[in-house]
Design a protein around this motif. Sequence first.
Motif, PDB file in Angstrom:
ATOM      1  N   ASP A  21       0.800  -1.213   0.000  1.00  0.00           N
ATOM      2  CA  ASP A  21       0.000   0.000   0.000  1.00  0.00           C
ATOM      3  C   ASP A  21       0.842   1.277   0.000  1.00  0.00           C
ATOM      4  N   LYS A  22       2.146   1.167   0.200  1.00  0.00           N
ATOM      5  CA  LYS A  22       2.988   2.349   0.182  1.00  0.00           C
ATOM      6  C   LYS A  22       3.048   2.937  -1.225  1.00  0.00           C
ATOM      7  N   ILE A  23       3.093   4.260  -1.292  1.00  0.00           N
ATOM      8  CA  ILE A  23       3.205   4.919  -2.586  1.00  0.00           C
ATOM      9  C   ILE A  23       4.501   4.483  -3.257  1.00  0.00           C
ATOM     10  N   GLN A  24       4.403   4.061  -4.497  1.00  0.00           N
ATOM     11  CA  GLN A  24       5.580   3.638  -5.240  1.00  0.00           C
ATOM     12  C   GLN A  24       6.047   4.685  -6.247  1.00  0.00           C
ATOM     13  N   SER A  25       5.117   5.484  -6.771  1.00  0.00           N
ATOM     14  CA  SER A  25       5.475   6.506  -7.753  1.00  0.00           C
ATOM     15  C   SER A  25       4.968   7.868  -7.296  1.00  0.00           C
ATOM     16  N   PHE A  26       5.888   8.812  -7.186  1.00  0.00           N
ATOM     17  CA  PHE A  26       5.556  10.178  -6.805  1.00  0.00           C
ATOM     18  C   PHE A  26       5.630  11.028  -8.067  1.00  0.00           C
ATOM     19  N   VAL A  27       4.490  11.608  -8.466  1.00  0.00           N
ATOM     20  CA  VAL A  27       4.424  12.373  -9.712  1.00  0.00           C
ATOM     21  C   VAL A  27       4.199  13.840  -9.367  1.00  0.00           C
ATOM     22  N   PHE A  28       5.218  14.638  -9.613  1.00  0.00           N
ATOM     23  CA  PHE A  28       5.156  16.065  -9.303  1.00  0.00           C
ATOM     24  C   PHE A  28       4.507  16.800 -10.469  1.00  0.00           C
ATOM     25  N   LEU A  29       3.438  17.516 -10.161  1.00  0.00           N
ATOM     26  CA  LEU A  29       2.601  18.156 -11.170  1.00  0.00           C
ATOM     27  C   LEU A  29       2.667  19.668 -11.045  1.00  0.00           C
ATOM     28  N   ASP A  30       2.736  20.348 -12.189  1.00  0.00           N
ATOM     29  CA  ASP A  30       2.562  21.791 -12.183  1.00  0.00           C
ATOM     30  C   ASP A  30       1.836  22.213 -13.450  1.00  0.00           C
ATOM     31  N   LEU A  31       0.976  23.216 -13.305  1.00  0.00           N
ATOM     32  CA  LEU A  31       0.227  23.769 -14.432  1.00  0.00           C
ATOM     33  C   LEU A  31       0.532  25.251 -14.577  1.00  0.00           C
TER      34      LEU A  31
END
Length: 265
Positions: A21-31
């Motif tokens: 259940d641990k987050i495996q992919s961290f996706v940094f988003l900016d608009l």
Amino acid sequence: MADKTTSSSSVSTSTSRDQRDKIQSFVFLDLETTGLISPIQITELALISVHRKSMDDARARWKLTPRIVDKLVLCIDPEIEVEPDAEKITGLSRSLLRHNGKSTFNVQICQQLEGFFKRQEEPICLIAHNGDQYDFPILARSLFELNDSGVGNLDLMCADSLSAFRAVYPKKGSYKLTSLLLSTFGNTYNEHTAEDDAIGLMKLSINSWEKIRVWFEQNSTKRLQDYHTVSRSSSGALKRKRSDDNADEQALFMSPSAGAHPCHF
């Protein structure tokens, strides 16, 4: 003996589930967007995806830029004019985007986003600075207005780094992304391009990784589709955005000429 075996099995199953259940992919988003007046449309989108192991390794080696990252950066015709202040800050105008042959936010972009996210190991968490009030609702609205059934059906968790840094570092004077980068690293960067903002957020997260990672995992309870209802009223979101910060940051937010970002703190 039987009781001990059962207990051991239970602990093993629990540990396995916790790891899964641990987050495996961290996706940094900016608009980057057309400004503050509704309807707010996307002019540039950046996603920087880093696997958990790369984040751990970067922190352990004191490197702020992991070797293995996936990037997606798109410039988009917003179909409406970009507000003058936003154009001045971001360097993007509708005429410039159209002159360079950029398409609107369409089905093809949804497919690109879906393909990008499907490349990442789950669970996936989107991270954006002031994402709860801005990036997440705007992206969710853009997807669902197209009746997108690809990205919209993906299980994408969301975490707001503005709230994270406020919780982890409660005595900071300012939580603007530029201020955090300046106070942490002693220098500025090429702000107001979506890619550089996302990379800056990634570096801040790596620098505070042990604490920030825990906050992200404990507070990423909302999914991207949950923001669809919030995004139906961009003006309401902006009112909440303004009231959610202190007075000096409100003044900057209302005065782009003073260096404020029209999209996030």
